[in-house]
Design an enzyme around this catalytic site. Structure first.
Site, short mmCIF file in Angstrom:
data_model
loop_
_atom_site.label_atom_id
_atom_site.label_comp_id
_atom_site.label_asym_id
_atom_site.label_seq_id
_atom_site.Cartn_x
_atom_site.Cartn_y
_atom_site.Cartn_z
N LYS A 1 0.49 -1.19 -0.10
CA LYS A 1 0.06 -0.02 0.00
C LYS A 1 1.06 0.75 0.18
CE LYS A 1 -0.74 -0.57 4.78
NZ LYS A 1 -0.99 0.12 6.21
N ARG B 1 -9.88 -0.25 15.23
CA ARG B 1 -9.34 0.79 14.13
C ARG B 1 -11.76 -0.46 13.34
NH1 ARG B 1 -3.95 1.64 11.74
NH2 ARG B 1 -4.59 -1.03 11.44
N TYR C 1 16.09 30.54 7.80
CA TYR C 1 14.86 31.62 8.04
C TYR C 1 15.40 31.32 10.28
CZ TYR C 1 12.55 31.41 3.75
OH TYR C 1 12.08 31.08 2.40
N MET D 1 11.51 25.01 2.18
CA MET D 1 11.01 24.00 1.28
C MET D 1 11.81 23.38 0.29
SD MET D 1 7.52 25.64 -0.85
CE MET D 1 6.88 25.89 0.70
#
Length: 421
Positions: free
Chosen positions: A59, A157, A278, A331
């Site tokens: 998955k 779950r 930053y 980023m």
């Protein structure tokens, strides 16, 4: 070795290798997946679980490693059963491997039966409503492709409650029920001495024994190493296949699968007392040489691994030596302190290692404040992806799919169950 189709554009008379090198140069990072290592991990898990069948959980795009490539490699190695999370994941896997059994862990929803039948995959049913809807579809269409039943033994779950599971025992024992697997999921399998493991084992053994003739499955990656009582008829490893340690209280028995490298885009020097990144949270305590690399948190390298004046962050390998991150991860970029390297050891365009060469998925997870599962599934799509091993037969250079074009139809396997009329 083969690469993702998006990695390699069509080109002129250059060789395949030259095309690949040119394409890789256009990316800030290269993610290499070792399919042979995945196969070796699966075989180790298979051997540990004998005589149980060893399936594979693929998955989330095989935990970020590429579900199509991984399923093809494992199928060639002998894996006969795969688990995915959604029908769409199953569709992609079925397009890659026509023969193996595919279970969809996310459950069954009304009016989705045709999708399961179209690609010959099996829902994992965890609710009486789901079971009733599945029965209606099968009776209406004559489909007999099979399904799994998930019983909750403590995770709280998905899964039938124990009382609901007991209620369907007469249906199972009546025969011709179409249930091909009964399964549950361990809460704390990675904790060898957790009392929860023994409670879940006893509960599942008791209820599974009443599903006469139906194979049973309980163990995930870590559960396999709890011993034979947990292995039943089938085990379903996931993260261990991709190099995550299934036995965190001991050495990792798995081979590393993923290697991640990033390109140096600039070398610069700063004076003592200057800050980096930053917020100016990291201050140079000496004249400092920095390498700026073209990867950041948008690429799945978490901001949590940043460093500041009071905390050392993660490390990367530059020219064979571990070097610390300097300042906040942004980023698209990370600054690396390479002051201690020999002159000219690192240059613009060189690649540095973020994962691999001794930096493990679990080490990176520690710096990220998470687990190896999240590290792998977060690796972004801006990397050039390269696959090695696994008897990969795809050409190095493959054309890109036309934007917006429909994918080719999925053919039913020759030995598929009866299709709905």
């Amino acid at each position: 070795m083969a690469s993702d189709p998006k990695t390699i554009p069509q080109s002129g008379p250059l060789s395949a290798q030259a095309n690949q090198a040119a394409a890789l140069a256009a990316y800030g990072g290269v993610l290499t997946v070792d399919l042979d290592a995945i196969i070796a991990n699966w075989r180790k898990l298979e051997k540990t679980a004998v005589p149980a069948e060893c399936a594979a959980v693929i998955k989330a795009d095989a935990y970020g490693c590429g579900a199509a490539e991984v399923s093809r490699a494992l199928s060639k190695a002998g894996c006969k059963t795969f688990f995915v999370a959604t029908i769409e994941e199953a569709r992609k896997v079925r397009a890659a491997v026509p023969e193996p059994t595919i279970y969809v862990l996310g459950g069954y929803f009304q009016n989705t039966g045709e999708h399961y039948a179209q690609i010959n995959c099996r829902p994992v049913i965890g609710d009486l409503n789901e079971l009733a809807e599945w029965d209606v579809f099968c009776r209406r269409t004559g489909w007999n492709g099979g399904a799994a039943v998930h019983i909750d033994t403590g995770m709280n779950r998905l899964g039938l409650t124990l009382s609901d599971a007991q209620a369907i025992i007469p249906r199972i024992n009546a025969g011709d029920h179409g249930i091909t697997l009964v399964m549950s999921h361990l809460v704390s399998a990675e904790q060898l001495n957790s009392p929860v493991n023994a409670r879940q084992l006893a509960t599942f053994r008791s209820i599974a024994s009443e599903f006469s003739g139906v194979p049973a499955a309980l163990a995930n990656s870590s559960g396999i190493f709890l011993g034979a009582p947990f292995q039943f008829d089938l085990v379903r490893p996931g993260a261990a296949l991709y190099g995550v340690n299934p036995t965190p209280e001991a050495d990792n028995p798995m081979q590393q699968v993923v290697d991640l490298k990033a390109r140096i885009v600039q070398i610069r020097t700063i004076e003592r007392g200057e800050t980096v990144g930053y917020g100016g949270t990291w201050t140079a305590r000496r004249p400092t040489k920095l390498a700026i690399i073209a990867v950041g948190y948008a690429d799945g390298y978490f901001r949590a691994a940043s460093s500041n004046d009071g905390t050392r962050g993660a490390e990367v390998i530059v020219a064979g030596k571990r070097c610390p991150i300097a300042g906040r991860i942004s980023m698209d970029l990370i600054a690396i302190d390479i002051t201690d390297l020999p002159p000219n050891a690192a240059r613009r365009g060189h690649m540095v290692t973020l994962l691999g060469d001794g930096i493990t998925v679990d080490e990176l997870a520690h710096h990220f404040g998470t687990i190896g599962y999240e590290v792998l599934t977060s690796l972004g799509h801006r990397y050039a992806r390269v696959y090695k091993g696994g008897n990969v037969v795809e050409p190095l250079v493959k054309p890109e799919l036309v934007q917006g074009a429909e994918p080719p139809p999925v053919e039913q396997p020759a030995n598929s169950p009866r299709s709905p009329s």
